[in-house]
Design an enzyme around this catalytic site. Structure first.
Site, PDB file in Angstrom:
ATOM      1  N   CYS A   6       8.098  10.790  -2.585  1.00 57.36           N
ATOM      2  CA  CYS A   6       8.127   9.814  -1.486  1.00 57.36           C
ATOM      3  C   CYS A   6       9.529   9.270  -1.223  1.00 57.36           C
ATOM      4  CB  CYS A   6       7.153   8.673  -1.769  1.00 57.36           C
ATOM      5  SG  CYS A   6       5.455   9.239  -1.868  1.00 57.36           S
ATOM      6  N   HIS A  38       9.131   3.053   3.415  1.00 59.64           N
ATOM      7  CA  HIS A  38       8.135   4.080   3.084  1.00 59.64           C
ATOM      8  C   HIS A  38       6.753   3.465   3.305  1.00 59.64           C
ATOM      9  CE1 HIS A  38       5.835   7.099   1.198  1.00 59.64           C
ATOM     10  NE2 HIS A  38       5.571   6.414   0.110  1.00 59.64           N
ATOM     11  N   ASN A  87       0.077   7.591   4.140  1.00 60.83           N
ATOM     12  CA  ASN A  87       1.284   7.882   3.357  1.00 60.83           C
ATOM     13  C   ASN A  87       1.645   9.357   3.542  1.00 60.83           C
ATOM     14  OD1 ASN A  87       3.170   8.434   1.383  1.00 60.83           O
ATOM     15  ND2 ASN A  87       2.138   7.254  -0.217  1.00 60.83           N
TER      16      ASN A  87
HETATM   17  O1  UT7 Z   1       3.849   6.758  -2.176  1.00 61.02           O
HETATM   18  C1  UT7 Z   1       3.926   6.586  -3.540  1.00 61.02           C
HETATM   19  C2  UT7 Z   1       3.596   5.241  -3.888  1.00 61.02           C
HETATM   20  N1  UT7 Z   1       2.164   5.052  -3.951  1.00 61.02           N
HETATM   21  C3  UT7 Z   1       1.704   3.850  -3.854  1.00 61.02           C
HETATM   22  O2  UT7 Z   1       2.496   2.983  -3.617  1.00 61.02           O
HETATM   23  C4  UT7 Z   1       0.247   3.544  -4.097  1.00 61.02           C
HETATM   24  C5  UT7 Z   1       0.158   2.276  -4.847  1.00 61.02           C
HETATM   25  N2  UT7 Z   1      -1.178   1.847  -5.126  1.00 61.02           N
HETATM   26  C6  UT7 Z   1      -2.006   1.344  -4.187  1.00 61.02           C
HETATM   27  O3  UT7 Z   1      -1.674   1.320  -3.017  1.00 61.02           O
HETATM   28  C7  UT7 Z   1      -3.333   0.762  -4.618  1.00 61.02           C
HETATM   29  O4  UT7 Z   1      -3.352   0.638  -6.014  1.00 61.02           O
HETATM   30  C8  UT7 Z   1      -4.549   1.624  -4.178  1.00 61.02           C
HETATM   31  C9  UT7 Z   1      -4.708   1.530  -2.668  1.00 61.02           C
HETATM   32  C10 UT7 Z   1      -4.342   3.059  -4.589  1.00 61.02           C
HETATM   33  C11 UT7 Z   1      -5.829   1.095  -4.811  1.00 61.02           C
HETATM   34  O5  UT7 Z   1      -6.040  -0.273  -4.478  1.00 61.02           O
HETATM   35  P1  UT7 Z   1      -6.475  -1.293  -5.619  1.00 61.02           P
HETATM   36  O6  UT7 Z   1      -6.660  -2.583  -4.953  1.00 61.02           O
HETATM   37  O7  UT7 Z   1      -5.452  -1.204  -6.713  1.00 61.02           O
HETATM   38  O8  UT7 Z   1      -7.892  -0.732  -6.047  1.00 61.02           O
HETATM   39  P2  UT7 Z   1      -8.375  -0.268  -7.500  1.00 61.02           P
HETATM   40  O9  UT7 Z   1      -7.746   1.023  -7.852  1.00 61.02           O
HETATM   41  O10 UT7 Z   1      -8.244  -1.412  -8.434  1.00 61.02           O
HETATM   42  O11 UT7 Z   1      -9.929  -0.025  -7.237  1.00 61.02           O
HETATM   43  C12 UT7 Z   1     -10.812  -1.124  -6.939  1.00 61.02           C
HETATM   44  C13 UT7 Z   1     -12.202  -0.593  -6.737  1.00 61.02           C
HETATM   45  C14 UT7 Z   1     -12.682   0.327  -7.870  1.00 61.02           C
HETATM   46  O12 UT7 Z   1     -14.067   0.060  -8.073  1.00 61.02           O
HETATM   47  P3  UT7 Z   1     -14.540  -0.890  -9.262  1.00 61.02           P
HETATM   48  O13 UT7 Z   1     -14.032  -0.242 -10.519  1.00 61.02           O
HETATM   49  O14 UT7 Z   1     -13.915  -2.211  -8.987  1.00 61.02           O
HETATM   50  O15 UT7 Z   1     -16.028  -0.874  -9.098  1.00 61.02           O
HETATM   51  C15 UT7 Z   1     -12.523   1.717  -7.299  1.00 61.02           C
HETATM   52  O16 UT7 Z   1     -13.449   2.638  -7.855  1.00 61.02           O
HETATM   53  O17 UT7 Z   1     -12.258   0.217  -5.547  1.00 61.02           O
HETATM   54  C16 UT7 Z   1     -12.863   1.485  -5.851  1.00 61.02           C
HETATM   55  N3  UT7 Z   1     -12.279   2.490  -4.958  1.00 61.02           N
HETATM   56  C17 UT7 Z   1     -12.770   2.771  -3.743  1.00 61.02           C
HETATM   57  N4  UT7 Z   1     -13.827   2.301  -3.075  1.00 61.02           N
HETATM   58  C18 UT7 Z   1     -14.079   2.784  -1.844  1.00 61.02           C
HETATM   59  C19 UT7 Z   1     -11.170   3.236  -5.168  1.00 61.02           C
HETATM   60  N5  UT7 Z   1     -10.954   4.023  -4.100  1.00 61.02           N
HETATM   61  C20 UT7 Z   1     -11.926   3.749  -3.204  1.00 61.02           C
HETATM   62  C21 UT7 Z   1     -12.219   4.225  -1.909  1.00 61.02           C
HETATM   63  N6  UT7 Z   1     -13.301   3.718  -1.278  1.00 61.02           N
HETATM   64  N7  UT7 Z   1     -11.461   5.149  -1.289  1.00 61.02           N
END
Ligand code: UT7
Length: 320
Positions: A114, A247, A277
Protein backbone atom coordinates in the site's frame (compact mmCIF):
# COMPACT_ATOMS: atom_id res chain seq x y z
CA UNK A 1 20.14 25.93 -10.00
CA UNK A 2 17.83 23.51 -8.26
CA UNK A 3 16.42 20.68 -10.29
CA UNK A 4 12.99 19.50 -9.16
CA UNK A 5 10.45 16.89 -10.27
CA UNK A 6 7.13 18.62 -10.94
CA UNK A 7 3.80 16.84 -11.29
CA UNK A 8 2.96 17.60 -14.92
CA UNK A 9 -0.22 15.50 -15.19
CA UNK A 10 -2.37 12.88 -13.48
CA UNK A 11 -4.55 10.02 -14.70
CA UNK A 12 -6.48 7.04 -13.40
CA UNK A 13 -8.41 3.99 -14.51
CA UNK A 14 -11.00 1.74 -12.90
CA UNK A 15 -12.36 -1.62 -14.00
CA UNK A 16 -15.77 -1.41 -15.65
CA UNK A 17 -17.58 -3.45 -13.00
CA UNK A 18 -18.66 -1.57 -9.85
CA UNK A 19 -19.74 -3.78 -6.95
CA UNK A 20 -21.80 -2.31 -4.09
CA UNK A 21 -21.82 -3.60 -0.52
CA UNK A 22 -25.35 -4.92 -1.01
CA UNK A 23 -24.23 -6.87 -4.06
CA UNK A 24 -21.33 -8.33 -2.09
CA UNK A 25 -23.66 -9.29 0.77
CA UNK A 26 -25.44 -11.68 -1.61
CA UNK A 27 -22.39 -13.99 -1.64
CA UNK A 28 -20.43 -12.99 1.50
CA UNK A 29 -21.74 -13.15 5.12
CA UNK A 30 -21.69 -9.36 5.59
CA UNK A 31 -23.93 -6.30 5.33
CA UNK A 32 -23.86 -2.79 3.88
CA UNK A 33 -24.37 -1.46 7.43
CA UNK A 34 -21.27 -3.26 8.85
CA UNK A 35 -18.97 -2.30 5.96
CA UNK A 36 -20.11 1.34 5.86
CA UNK A 37 -19.94 1.82 9.60
CA UNK A 38 -16.53 0.15 10.12
CA UNK A 39 -14.75 1.36 6.99
CA UNK A 40 -16.70 4.03 5.07
CA UNK A 41 -16.62 1.82 1.97
CA UNK A 42 -19.81 1.76 -0.15
CA UNK A 43 -18.52 0.25 -3.39
CA UNK A 44 -15.40 -1.00 -5.16
CA UNK A 45 -14.45 -1.84 -8.76
CA UNK A 46 -13.51 -5.41 -9.61
CA UNK A 47 -11.43 -6.35 -12.66
CA UNK A 48 -13.12 -8.52 -15.27
CA UNK A 49 -11.79 -10.68 -18.06
CA UNK A 50 -9.02 -8.90 -19.96
CA UNK A 51 -8.53 -6.27 -17.26
CA UNK A 52 -5.18 -6.67 -15.50
CA UNK A 53 -2.75 -4.59 -13.48
CA UNK A 54 -0.85 -3.74 -16.68
CA UNK A 55 -3.95 -2.80 -18.74
CA UNK A 56 -5.30 -0.58 -15.94
CA UNK A 57 -1.84 0.91 -15.38
CA UNK A 58 -1.44 1.66 -19.10
CA UNK A 59 -4.87 3.37 -19.24
CA UNK A 60 -4.02 5.52 -16.22
CA UNK A 61 -0.61 6.38 -17.71
CA UNK A 62 -2.15 7.38 -21.07
CA UNK A 63 -4.56 9.75 -19.30
CA UNK A 64 -1.73 11.26 -17.23
CA UNK A 65 0.35 11.88 -20.38
CA UNK A 66 -2.69 13.45 -22.10
CA UNK A 67 -3.29 15.72 -19.10
CA UNK A 68 0.38 16.74 -19.14
CA UNK A 69 0.35 17.28 -22.91
CA UNK A 70 3.45 15.09 -23.17
CA UNK A 71 4.05 12.45 -25.83
CA UNK A 72 4.84 8.92 -24.64
CA UNK A 73 8.11 9.03 -26.62
CA UNK A 74 9.45 11.59 -24.12
CA UNK A 75 9.18 9.14 -21.18
CA UNK A 76 12.59 7.89 -20.02
CA UNK A 77 11.53 6.19 -16.76
CA UNK A 78 8.54 4.06 -15.72
CA UNK A 79 8.20 2.97 -12.09
CA UNK A 80 5.19 0.78 -11.41
CA UNK A 81 4.23 0.23 -7.78
CA UNK A 82 2.27 -3.00 -7.46
CA UNK A 83 1.86 -6.08 -5.29
CA UNK A 84 -0.26 -7.78 -7.94
CA UNK A 85 1.83 -7.87 -11.13
CA UNK A 86 0.41 -9.64 -14.21
CA UNK A 87 3.16 -12.26 -13.86
CA UNK A 88 6.14 -12.76 -11.53
CA UNK A 89 8.23 -11.55 -14.46
CA UNK A 90 8.65 -9.71 -16.76
CA UNK A 91 7.96 -6.58 -14.75
CA UNK A 92 4.47 -5.32 -15.55
CA UNK A 93 6.14 -1.91 -16.08
CA UNK A 94 7.56 -3.33 -19.33
CA UNK A 95 4.07 -4.41 -20.42
CA UNK A 96 2.84 -0.88 -19.80
CA UNK A 97 5.86 0.46 -21.67
CA UNK A 98 5.01 -1.73 -24.69
CA UNK A 99 1.31 -0.76 -24.53
CA UNK A 100 2.34 2.91 -24.70
CA UNK A 101 4.59 2.24 -27.71
CA UNK A 102 7.79 3.19 -25.90
CA UNK A 103 10.76 1.17 -27.14
CA UNK A 104 13.55 2.42 -24.90
CA UNK A 105 13.40 3.67 -21.33
CA UNK A 106 14.11 2.44 -17.80
CA UNK A 107 11.12 0.38 -16.59
CA UNK A 108 10.71 -1.64 -13.42
CA UNK A 109 8.20 -2.73 -10.76
CA UNK A 110 8.51 -1.77 -7.13
CA UNK A 111 6.90 -3.72 -4.28
CA UNK A 112 5.99 -1.86 -1.11
CA UNK A 113 2.30 -2.86 -1.10
CA UNK A 114 0.00 0.00 0.00
CA UNK A 115 2.99 2.36 0.42
CA UNK A 116 4.21 1.49 -3.07
CA UNK A 117 3.22 4.77 -4.70
CA UNK A 118 5.08 6.77 -2.02
CA UNK A 119 8.17 4.62 -2.55
CA UNK A 120 7.89 4.89 -6.36
CA UNK A 121 7.40 8.67 -6.22
CA UNK A 122 10.48 9.05 -4.06
CA UNK A 123 12.64 6.81 -6.29
CA UNK A 124 11.56 8.65 -9.46
CA UNK A 125 12.03 12.04 -7.78
CA UNK A 126 15.56 11.04 -6.69
CA UNK A 127 16.46 9.83 -10.18
CA UNK A 128 15.15 13.05 -11.75
CA UNK A 129 16.97 15.29 -9.27
CA UNK A 130 20.18 13.32 -9.81
CA UNK A 131 19.90 13.84 -13.56
CA UNK A 132 19.19 10.18 -14.37
CA UNK A 133 15.74 10.87 -15.84
CA UNK A 134 13.76 13.83 -17.16
CA UNK A 135 10.23 12.54 -17.75
CA UNK A 136 8.93 9.77 -15.51
CA UNK A 137 5.69 7.87 -15.30
CA UNK A 138 4.99 6.89 -11.69
CA UNK A 139 2.13 4.43 -11.59
CA UNK A 140 0.27 2.55 -8.85
CA UNK A 141 -1.85 -0.28 -10.25
CA UNK A 142 -3.44 -3.27 -8.54
CA UNK A 143 -5.88 -6.12 -9.00
CA UNK A 144 -6.23 -7.21 -5.36
CA UNK A 145 -9.52 -8.98 -6.19
CA UNK A 146 -7.32 -11.77 -7.58
CA UNK A 147 -5.47 -12.37 -4.27
CA UNK A 148 -8.49 -12.08 -1.97
CA UNK A 149 -9.93 -15.04 -0.11
CA UNK A 150 -13.60 -14.51 -0.97
CA UNK A 151 -14.54 -16.78 1.98
CA UNK A 152 -12.86 -14.40 4.47
CA UNK A 153 -15.35 -11.60 5.15
CA UNK A 154 -12.84 -9.77 7.36
CA UNK A 155 -10.66 -8.96 4.33
CA UNK A 156 -12.54 -9.47 1.05
CA UNK A 157 -14.94 -6.56 1.61
CA UNK A 158 -12.09 -4.08 2.09
CA UNK A 159 -10.26 -4.05 -1.23
CA UNK A 160 -10.82 -3.01 -4.83
CA UNK A 161 -8.96 -2.81 -8.15
CA UNK A 162 -7.72 0.24 -10.04
CA UNK A 163 -4.77 2.35 -11.17
CA UNK A 164 -3.47 5.89 -10.88
CA UNK A 165 -0.50 7.60 -12.51
CA UNK A 166 1.44 10.83 -12.46
CA UNK A 167 3.89 12.27 -14.97
CA UNK A 168 6.91 13.77 -13.24
CA UNK A 169 9.03 16.18 -15.23
CA UNK A 170 12.36 17.80 -14.47
CA UNK A 171 12.21 21.57 -14.09
CA UNK A 172 14.95 23.98 -13.03
CA UNK A 173 14.32 26.51 -10.28
CA UNK A 174 10.63 25.81 -10.04
CA UNK A 175 8.56 26.67 -6.98
CA UNK A 176 6.51 23.59 -7.84
CA UNK A 177 7.39 19.92 -7.48
CA UNK A 178 8.17 17.29 -4.87
CA UNK A 179 9.54 19.15 -1.85
CA UNK A 180 10.24 16.25 0.50
CA UNK A 181 9.60 12.62 1.16
CA UNK A 182 10.02 10.30 4.14
CA UNK A 183 9.96 6.50 3.88
CA UNK A 184 10.06 3.75 6.50
CA UNK A 185 9.85 -0.02 6.84
CA UNK A 186 9.84 -2.32 9.86
CA UNK A 187 9.91 -5.99 8.87
CA UNK A 188 9.19 -7.20 12.41
CA UNK A 189 5.54 -6.74 11.49
CA UNK A 190 5.50 -8.62 8.21
CA UNK A 191 3.15 -11.31 9.55
CA UNK A 192 0.31 -8.88 10.28
CA UNK A 193 -0.52 -8.20 6.63
CA UNK A 194 0.80 -10.61 4.02
CA UNK A 195 0.04 -13.05 1.20
CA UNK A 196 0.29 -16.71 2.22
CA UNK A 197 2.11 -17.88 -0.90
CA UNK A 198 4.69 -16.92 -3.50
CA UNK A 199 7.11 -18.25 -6.12
CA UNK A 200 9.93 -19.04 -3.69
CA UNK A 201 7.83 -20.54 -0.87
CA UNK A 202 4.67 -22.35 -1.96
CA UNK A 203 5.08 -21.94 -5.71
CA UNK A 204 1.54 -20.56 -5.79
CA UNK A 205 0.19 -17.02 -5.77
CA UNK A 206 -1.48 -17.21 -2.33
CA UNK A 207 -4.20 -15.15 -0.66
CA UNK A 208 -4.15 -11.96 1.40
CA UNK A 209 -4.21 -12.37 5.21
CA UNK A 210 -4.53 -9.53 7.71
CA UNK A 211 -4.78 -8.97 11.46
CA UNK A 212 -6.93 -5.90 10.94
CA UNK A 213 -7.07 -4.43 14.43
CA UNK A 214 -3.29 -4.54 14.88
CA UNK A 215 -2.73 -2.95 11.47
CA UNK A 216 -5.25 -0.25 12.37
CA UNK A 217 -3.45 0.61 15.61
CA UNK A 218 -0.05 0.96 13.94
CA UNK A 219 -1.50 2.87 10.99
CA UNK A 220 -2.71 5.89 12.95
CA UNK A 221 0.54 6.25 14.94
CA UNK A 222 2.87 5.73 11.96
CA UNK A 223 0.93 7.94 9.57
CA UNK A 224 0.70 10.89 11.93
CA UNK A 225 4.46 10.62 12.66
CA UNK A 226 5.59 10.32 9.04
CA UNK A 227 3.32 13.18 7.94
CA UNK A 228 4.87 15.42 10.57
CA UNK A 229 8.35 14.26 9.46
CA UNK A 230 7.71 15.03 5.76
CA UNK A 231 6.25 18.46 6.59
CA UNK A 232 9.28 19.32 8.75
CA UNK A 233 11.67 18.19 6.00
CA UNK A 234 9.87 20.45 3.51
CA UNK A 235 9.97 23.34 6.01
CA UNK A 236 6.20 23.81 5.96
CA UNK A 237 3.60 23.89 8.66
CA UNK A 238 0.50 21.74 8.96
CA UNK A 239 -1.52 24.96 8.65
CA UNK A 240 0.00 25.58 5.17
CA UNK A 241 -1.38 22.31 3.76
CA UNK A 242 -4.17 22.72 1.20
CA UNK A 243 -4.89 19.02 0.67
CA UNK A 244 -3.90 15.70 2.17
CA UNK A 245 -4.15 12.86 -0.34
CA UNK A 246 -4.01 9.78 1.85
CA UNK A 247 -3.95 6.05 1.26
CA UNK A 248 -7.60 4.98 1.31
CA UNK A 249 -7.79 2.00 3.69
CA UNK A 250 -10.47 2.96 6.16
CA UNK A 251 -12.40 6.18 6.78
CA UNK A 252 -11.84 5.80 10.52
CA UNK A 253 -8.03 5.75 10.03
CA UNK A 254 -8.26 8.95 7.96
CA UNK A 255 -10.39 10.71 10.57
CA UNK A 256 -8.13 9.60 13.46
CA UNK A 257 -4.96 10.69 11.61
CA UNK A 258 -6.47 14.10 10.82
CA UNK A 259 -7.46 14.55 14.47
CA UNK A 260 -4.00 13.57 15.70
CA UNK A 261 -2.34 16.15 13.42
CA UNK A 262 -4.91 18.89 14.02
CA UNK A 263 -5.90 18.90 10.35
CA UNK A 264 -9.49 19.76 9.38
CA UNK A 265 -11.11 16.61 7.93
CA UNK A 266 -12.42 18.78 5.05
CA UNK A 267 -8.84 19.05 3.74
CA UNK A 268 -8.57 15.27 3.23
CA UNK A 269 -9.35 13.85 -0.19
CA UNK A 270 -11.56 10.82 0.48
CA UNK A 271 -12.32 8.22 -2.15
CA UNK A 272 -12.44 5.08 0.00
CA UNK A 273 -16.25 5.18 -0.22
CA UNK A 274 -16.15 4.54 -3.98
CA UNK A 275 -12.83 2.74 -4.53
CA UNK A 276 -12.26 0.80 -1.27
CA UNK A 277 -8.58 0.01 -0.61
CA UNK A 278 -6.74 -0.24 -3.93
CA UNK A 279 -3.30 -0.58 -2.28
CA UNK A 280 -0.57 1.18 -4.34
CA UNK A 281 -3.21 2.66 -6.66
CA UNK A 282 -5.16 4.47 -3.97
CA UNK A 283 -3.07 7.64 -3.56
CA UNK A 284 -2.66 8.45 -7.29
CA UNK A 285 -6.32 7.52 -7.91
CA UNK A 286 -7.48 9.92 -5.20
CA UNK A 287 -5.10 12.61 -6.50
CA UNK A 288 -6.51 12.31 -10.03
CA UNK A 289 -10.10 12.49 -8.76
CA UNK A 290 -9.38 15.70 -6.81
CA UNK A 291 -7.43 17.28 -9.70
CA UNK A 292 -10.16 16.52 -12.23
CA UNK A 293 -13.03 17.73 -10.02
CA UNK A 294 -11.16 21.02 -9.51
CA UNK A 295 -10.40 20.72 -5.79
CA UNK A 296 -6.62 20.54 -6.25
CA UNK A 297 -5.25 23.47 -8.23
CA UNK A 298 -1.84 24.57 -9.49
CA UNK A 299 0.17 26.01 -6.61
CA UNK A 300 -1.64 24.05 -3.88
CA UNK A 301 0.49 22.45 -1.17
CA UNK A 302 -0.39 18.76 -1.05
CA UNK A 303 0.71 15.92 1.18
CA UNK A 304 0.60 12.23 0.34
CA UNK A 305 0.71 9.43 2.92
CA UNK A 306 0.37 5.66 3.01
CA UNK A 307 1.00 2.63 5.16
CA UNK A 308 0.84 -1.06 4.33
CA UNK A 309 2.26 -4.57 4.50
CA UNK A 310 5.85 -4.94 5.65
CA UNK A 311 5.11 -2.74 7.49
CA UNK A 312 6.08 0.02 5.12
CA UNK A 313 4.94 3.62 5.39
CA UNK A 314 5.74 7.00 3.97
CA UNK A 315 4.69 10.55 3.19
CA UNK A 316 5.63 13.21 0.65
CA UNK A 317 5.01 16.95 0.31
CA UNK A 318 4.54 18.58 -3.10
CA UNK A 319 3.64 21.98 -4.49
CA UNK A 320 1.21 20.98 -7.26
O1 UT7 B 1 -3.95 -0.92 3.41
C1 UT7 B 1 -3.23 -1.53 4.42
C2 UT7 B 1 -3.69 -1.08 5.69
N1 UT7 B 1 -4.87 -1.80 6.11
C3 UT7 B 1 -5.63 -1.27 7.01
O2 UT7 B 1 -5.35 -0.16 7.37
C4 UT7 B 1 -6.76 -2.04 7.64
C5 UT7 B 1 -6.80 -1.73 9.08
N2 UT7 B 1 -7.86 -2.37 9.80
C6 UT7 B 1 -9.15 -2.01 9.69
O3 UT7 B 1 -9.49 -1.16 8.89
C7 UT7 B 1 -10.16 -2.64 10.62
O4 UT7 B 1 -9.49 -3.35 11.63
C8 UT7 B 1 -11.14 -3.61 9.90
C9 UT7 B 1 -12.07 -2.81 9.01
C10 UT7 B 1 -10.36 -4.60 9.07
C11 UT7 B 1 -11.99 -4.36 10.91
O5 UT7 B 1 -12.71 -3.45 11.74
P1 UT7 B 1 -12.76 -3.71 13.31
O6 UT7 B 1 -13.61 -2.65 13.86
O7 UT7 B 1 -11.34 -3.79 13.79
O8 UT7 B 1 -13.53 -5.09 13.41
P2 UT7 B 1 -13.04 -6.45 14.09
O9 UT7 B 1 -11.99 -7.08 13.26
O10 UT7 B 1 -12.77 -6.19 15.53
O11 UT7 B 1 -14.36 -7.33 14.00
C12 UT7 B 1 -15.54 -6.98 14.76
C13 UT7 B 1 -16.62 -7.98 14.46
C14 UT7 B 1 -16.17 -9.44 14.60
O12 UT7 B 1 -17.26 -10.17 15.16
P3 UT7 B 1 -17.29 -10.52 16.71
O13 UT7 B 1 -16.05 -11.32 16.97
O14 UT7 B 1 -17.29 -9.20 17.41
O15 UT7 B 1 -18.57 -11.27 16.84
C15 UT7 B 1 -15.95 -9.89 13.17
O16 UT7 B 1 -16.16 -11.29 13.01
O17 UT7 B 1 -17.06 -7.85 13.10
C16 UT7 B 1 -17.04 -9.14 12.46
N3 UT7 B 1 -16.75 -8.93 11.03
C17 UT7 B 1 -17.70 -8.71 10.11
N4 UT7 B 1 -19.03 -8.65 10.20
C18 UT7 B 1 -19.74 -8.41 9.08
C19 UT7 B 1 -15.54 -8.88 10.44
N5 UT7 B 1 -15.70 -8.65 9.12
C20 UT7 B 1 -17.02 -8.54 8.90
C21 UT7 B 1 -17.80 -8.28 7.75
N6 UT7 B 1 -19.14 -8.23 7.89
N7 UT7 B 1 -17.25 -8.07 6.54
Amino acid sequence: MTRRAIIAGTGSALPERRVTNDELAQTVDTSDAWITERTGIRARHIAGEGETTATLGADAARRALDAAGIDASAVDLIVLATATPDQTFPASATKIQAALGITDCVAFDLAAVCSGFLYALSVADSMIRAGGATTALVIGAETFSRILDWEDRATCVLFGDGAGAVVLQAEEDSARGILSSALHADGRYNQLLYVDGGPSTTGTVGKLRMRGQEVFRHAVTNLAAVLAEALAKAGVDVGDVDWVVPHQANRRILDATARKLGLPAARMVITVDEHANTSAASVPLALDVAVRDGRIRRGDLIVFEAMGGGFTWGAAVARY
